[in-house]
Design a protein around this motif. Structure first.
Motif, PDB file in Angstrom:
ATOM      1  N   PHE A 132       0.830  -1.207   0.000  1.00 55.28           N
ATOM      2  CA  PHE A 132       0.000   0.000   0.000  1.00 55.28           C
ATOM      3  C   PHE A 132       0.862   1.255   0.000  1.00 55.28           C
ATOM      4  CE2 PHE A 132      -2.062   3.423   2.327  1.00 55.28           C
ATOM      5  CZ  PHE A 132      -3.281   3.526   1.680  1.00 55.28           C
ATOM      6  N   PHE A 133       1.850   1.304   0.889  1.00 55.29           N
ATOM      7  CA  PHE A 133       2.716   2.486   0.958  1.00 55.29           C
ATOM      8  C   PHE A 133       3.628   2.576  -0.267  1.00 55.29           C
ATOM      9  CE2 PHE A 133       1.722   1.872   5.530  1.00 55.29           C
ATOM     10  CZ  PHE A 133       1.114   3.100   5.743  1.00 55.29           C
ATOM     11  N   PHE A 134       4.030   1.420  -0.810  1.00 59.45           N
ATOM     12  CA  PHE A 134       4.817   1.442  -2.039  1.00 59.45           C
ATOM     13  C   PHE A 134       4.005   2.033  -3.190  1.00 59.45           C
ATOM     14  CE2 PHE A 134       5.920  -0.629  -6.067  1.00 59.45           C
ATOM     15  CZ  PHE A 134       7.246  -0.266  -6.186  1.00 59.45           C
ATOM     16  N   ARG A 135       2.720   1.689  -3.264  1.00 55.48           N
ATOM     17  CA  ARG A 135       1.856   2.237  -4.300  1.00 55.48           C
ATOM     18  C   ARG A 135       1.745   3.754  -4.174  1.00 55.48           C
ATOM     19  NH1 ARG A 135      -2.272  -0.330  -3.034  1.00 55.48           N
ATOM     20  NH2 ARG A 135      -2.023  -2.087  -4.461  1.00 55.48           N
ATOM     21  N   TYR A 136       1.563   4.239  -2.958  1.00 59.00           N
ATOM     22  CA  TYR A 136       1.485   5.688  -2.734  1.00 59.00           C
ATOM     23  C   TYR A 136       2.789   6.377  -3.123  1.00 59.00           C
ATOM     24  CZ  TYR A 136      -3.000   6.800  -0.612  1.00 59.00           C
ATOM     25  OH  TYR A 136      -4.327   7.069  -0.416  1.00 59.00           O
ATOM     26  N   TRP A 137       3.910   5.752  -2.749  1.00 57.89           N
ATOM     27  CA  TRP A 137       5.209   6.330  -3.080  1.00 57.89           C
ATOM     28  C   TRP A 137       5.439   6.381  -4.589  1.00 57.89           C
ATOM     29  CZ3 TRP A 137       9.367   3.543  -5.317  1.00 57.89           C
ATOM     30  CH2 TRP A 137      10.570   4.268  -5.401  1.00 57.89           C
ATOM     31  N   LEU A 138       5.121   5.278  -5.280  1.00 56.98           N
ATOM     32  CA  LEU A 138       5.347   5.227  -6.716  1.00 56.98           C
ATOM     33  C   LEU A 138       4.440   6.203  -7.463  1.00 56.98           C
ATOM     34  CD1 LEU A 138       6.761   3.894  -9.128  1.00 56.98           C
ATOM     35  CD2 LEU A 138       4.994   2.126  -9.107  1.00 56.98           C
ATOM     36  N   LEU A 139       3.160   6.234  -7.111  1.00 50.43           N
ATOM     37  CA  LEU A 139       2.236   7.138  -7.781  1.00 50.43           C
ATOM     38  C   LEU A 139       2.556   8.598  -7.462  1.00 50.43           C
ATOM     39  CD1 LEU A 139      -1.144   5.211  -7.341  1.00 50.43           C
ATOM     40  CD2 LEU A 139       0.342   5.306  -9.347  1.00 50.43           C
ATOM     41  N   SER A 140       3.062   8.863  -6.272  1.00 53.76           N
ATOM     42  CA  SER A 140       3.460  10.228  -5.936  1.00 53.76           C
ATOM     43  C   SER A 140       4.610  10.690  -6.825  1.00 53.76           C
ATOM     44  CB  SER A 140       3.871  10.320  -4.464  1.00 53.76           C
ATOM     45  OG  SER A 140       2.781  10.037  -3.610  1.00 53.76           O
ATOM     46  N   ILE A 141       5.549   9.785  -7.099  1.00 52.97           N
ATOM     47  CA  ILE A 141       6.665  10.129  -7.985  1.00 52.97           C
ATOM     48  C   ILE A 141       6.166  10.376  -9.401  1.00 52.97           C
ATOM     49  CG2 ILE A 141       8.750   9.211  -9.067  1.00 52.97           C
ATOM     50  CD1 ILE A 141       9.403   7.821  -6.472  1.00 52.97           C
ATOM     51  N   LEU A 142       5.283   9.521  -9.879  1.00 53.71           N
ATOM     52  CA  LEU A 142       4.797   9.643 -11.257  1.00 53.71           C
ATOM     53  C   LEU A 142       3.933  10.893 -11.448  1.00 53.71           C
ATOM     54  CD1 LEU A 142       3.901   5.910 -11.998  1.00 53.71           C
ATOM     55  CD2 LEU A 142       5.926   7.175 -12.737  1.00 53.71           C
ATOM     56  N   LEU A 143       3.148  11.243 -10.444  1.00 50.30           N
ATOM     57  CA  LEU A 143       2.249  12.400 -10.544  1.00 50.30           C
ATOM     58  C   LEU A 143       2.906  13.695 -10.104  1.00 50.30           C
ATOM     59  CD1 LEU A 143      -1.050  10.798  -9.170  1.00 50.30           C
ATOM     60  CD2 LEU A 143      -0.430  11.200 -11.569  1.00 50.30           C
ATOM     61  N   GLY A 144       4.035  13.585  -9.434  1.00 54.20           N
ATOM     62  CA  GLY A 144       4.702  14.785  -8.958  1.00 54.20           C
ATOM     63  C   GLY A 144       4.009  15.432  -7.777  1.00 54.20           C
ATOM     64  N   ARG A 145       3.216  14.688  -7.058  1.00 55.88           N
ATOM     65  CA  ARG A 145       2.500  15.198  -5.882  1.00 55.88           C
ATOM     66  C   ARG A 145       2.584  14.171  -4.760  1.00 55.88           C
ATOM     67  NH1 ARG A 145      -3.485  16.873  -7.395  1.00 55.88           N
ATOM     68  NH2 ARG A 145      -3.358  17.511  -5.200  1.00 55.88           N
ATOM     69  N   ASP A 146       2.637  14.658  -3.547  1.00 55.92           N
ATOM     70  CA  ASP A 146       2.692  13.776  -2.393  1.00 55.92           C
ATOM     71  C   ASP A 146       1.273  13.350  -2.033  1.00 55.92           C
ATOM     72  OD1 ASP A 146       3.190  12.376  -0.094  1.00 55.92           O
ATOM     73  OD2 ASP A 146       4.453  13.901   0.828  1.00 55.92           O
ATOM     74  N   LEU A 147       0.880  12.163  -2.477  1.00 54.15           N
ATOM     75  CA  LEU A 147      -0.477  11.695  -2.236  1.00 54.15           C
ATOM     76  C   LEU A 147      -0.722  11.374  -0.761  1.00 54.15           C
ATOM     77  CD1 LEU A 147      -0.957   9.364  -5.337  1.00 54.15           C
ATOM     78  CD2 LEU A 147      -1.660  11.737  -5.049  1.00 54.15           C
ATOM     79  N   TRP A 148       0.338  11.071  -0.023  1.00 55.11           N
ATOM     80  CA  TRP A 148       0.161  10.761   1.390  1.00 55.11           C
ATOM     81  C   TRP A 148      -0.309  11.988   2.164  1.00 55.11           C
ATOM     82  CZ3 TRP A 148      -0.979   6.939   4.213  1.00 55.11           C
ATOM     83  CH2 TRP A 148      -0.752   6.936   5.592  1.00 55.11           C
ATOM     84  N   VAL A 149       0.144  13.163   1.733  1.00 62.92           N
ATOM     85  CA  VAL A 149      -0.320  14.399   2.369  1.00 62.92           C
ATOM     86  C   VAL A 149      -1.823  14.564   2.155  1.00 62.92           C
ATOM     87  CG1 VAL A 149      -0.155  16.924   2.344  1.00 62.92           C
ATOM     88  CG2 VAL A 149       1.926  15.526   2.181  1.00 62.92           C
ATOM     89  N   TYR A 150      -2.269  14.283   0.935  1.00 61.97           N
ATOM     90  CA  TYR A 150      -3.704  14.372   0.645  1.00 61.97           C
ATOM     91  C   TYR A 150      -4.491  13.369   1.494  1.00 61.97           C
ATOM     92  CZ  TYR A 150      -8.093  13.828  -1.914  1.00 61.97           C
ATOM     93  OH  TYR A 150      -9.430  13.741  -2.251  1.00 61.97           O
ATOM     94  N   ALA A 151      -3.963  12.151   1.630  1.00 62.50           N
ATOM     95  CA  ALA A 151      -4.651  11.124   2.426  1.00 62.50           C
ATOM     96  C   ALA A 151      -4.722  11.520   3.892  1.00 62.50           C
ATOM     97  CB  ALA A 151      -3.939   9.783   2.265  1.00 62.50           C
ATOM     98  N   THR A 152      -3.627  12.020   4.431  1.00 56.42           N
ATOM     99  CA  THR A 152      -3.635  12.418   5.840  1.00 56.42           C
ATOM    100  C   THR A 152      -4.554  13.615   6.078  1.00 56.42           C
ATOM    101  OG1 THR A 152      -1.613  13.708   5.415  1.00 56.42           O
ATOM    102  CG2 THR A 152      -1.355  11.499   6.359  1.00 56.42           C
ATOM    103  N   THR A 153      -4.687  14.478   5.068  1.00 52.65           N
ATOM    104  CA  THR A 153      -5.619  15.596   5.202  1.00 52.65           C
ATOM    105  C   THR A 153      -7.053  15.089   5.328  1.00 52.65           C
ATOM    106  OG1 THR A 153      -4.154  17.029   3.912  1.00 52.65           O
ATOM    107  CG2 THR A 153      -6.450  17.726   4.132  1.00 52.65           C
ATOM    108  N   GLN A 154      -7.404  14.121   4.509  1.00 57.81           N
ATOM    109  CA  GLN A 154      -8.747  13.546   4.586  1.00 57.81           C
ATOM    110  C   GLN A 154      -8.978  12.843   5.921  1.00 57.81           C
ATOM    111  OE1 GLN A 154     -11.036  14.095   2.128  1.00 57.81           O
ATOM    112  NE2 GLN A 154      -9.416  15.378   1.277  1.00 57.81           N
ATOM    113  N   ILE A 155      -7.962  12.136   6.403  1.00 52.44           N
ATOM    114  CA  ILE A 155      -8.088  11.450   7.691  1.00 52.44           C
ATOM    115  C   ILE A 155      -8.202  12.458   8.822  1.00 52.44           C
ATOM    116  CG2 ILE A 155      -6.892   9.931   9.313  1.00 52.44           C
ATOM    117  CD1 ILE A 155      -5.720   8.471   6.899  1.00 52.44           C
ATOM    118  N   ALA A 156      -7.463  13.567   8.706  1.00 53.83           N
ATOM    119  CA  ALA A 156      -7.551  14.603   9.734  1.00 53.83           C
ATOM    120  C   ALA A 156      -8.958  15.181   9.812  1.00 53.83           C
ATOM    121  CB  ALA A 156      -6.535  15.711   9.439  1.00 53.83           C
TER     122      ALA A 156
END
Length: 226
Positions: A132-156
């Motif tokens: 799961f975290f590898f997928r977030y890391w790889l897609l963040s690199i490909l999209l040029g955006r930190d998707l984990w930040v977006y996910a943590t914002t939603q969780i917050a």
């Protein structure tokens, strides 16, 4: 005159001695089950059916280990990755290999050694969380955006609404949000692996490649006769 007969060159070892031959049946089953795993991933990607097909992602590779050995399972996972690379590209293929191809090899090895369900569910859940975290890391690199930040914002935002309902006025800290997110990922993977074990119990028994028996409470819950 020296005796050349005693110094004759030794015959080189046969290729079959250096590289053990693989049974044609193993090769056929490896190709078939690797293709099956790739097809399940391919269909689910373009025609998602919710969690229905997801529980079968790693089972063909695990079945290869149960029927043969680790080498066949690894060959099946690699073959699935190569086939998906041709069909869908390297990015989507590696998202299958990590974690589901890897998970299939590990689960097959643990099941073949008779590991109990709590152990296999725990290890499989850890592999799923890493994937799961590898997928977030790889897609963040490909999209040029930190998707984990977006996910943590939603969780917050979710936690803030829960805190308000509970009458807690203090906002959740970043550390609490991160820990809660990781626990949610682990809990989701534990549920997923438990369902995978249930499906494997019912399906692989019929394929004459049984996995270790479930805990007693699961047998009672399912009314499952050994």
């Amino acid at each position: 005159m020296s005796d050349f007969s005693n110094h004759s060159p030794q015959p080189s070892p046969k290729t079959s001695d250096r590289f053990p031959s693989v049974s044609p049946l193993v090769m056929v089953e490896t190709a078939f089950l690797a293709s099956t795993a790739s097809l399940i991933w391919f269909i689910n990607y373009y025609f998602p059916l919710g969690p229905l097909l997801r529980v079968f992602f790693s089972l063909p590779i695990a079945l290869l280990y149960l029927r043969w050995d680790r080498r066949a399972a690894i060959m099946g996972a690699v073959t699935s990755g190569l086939l998906l690379t041709v069909l869908m590209g390297p990015t989507r293929s590696i998202l299958y290999v990590i974690p589901y191809g890897w998970m299939g090899v590990v689960l097959g090895g643990l099941w073949k050694r008779g590991a109990m369900w709590p152990v296999t569910v725990a290890i499989g859940s850890l592999i799923g969380a890493i994937g799961f975290f590898f997928r977030y890391w790889l897609l963040s690199i490909l999209l040029g955006r930190d998707l984990w930040v977006y996910a943590t914002t939603q969780i917050a935002q979710l936690l803030e609404s829960i805190f308000i309902r509970l009458g807690v006025l203090a906002p959740p800290s970043l550390l609490f949000i991160q820990i809660f997110a990781v626990l949610m990922v682990l809990a989701n993977n534990i549920v997923y692996l438990f369902v995978v074990h249930l499906v494997s119990l019912l399906m692989l028994d019929r394929l004459k490649s049984p996995i270790p028996r479930p805990p007693r409470w699961v047998q009672i819950l399912l009314d499952y006769d050994e």
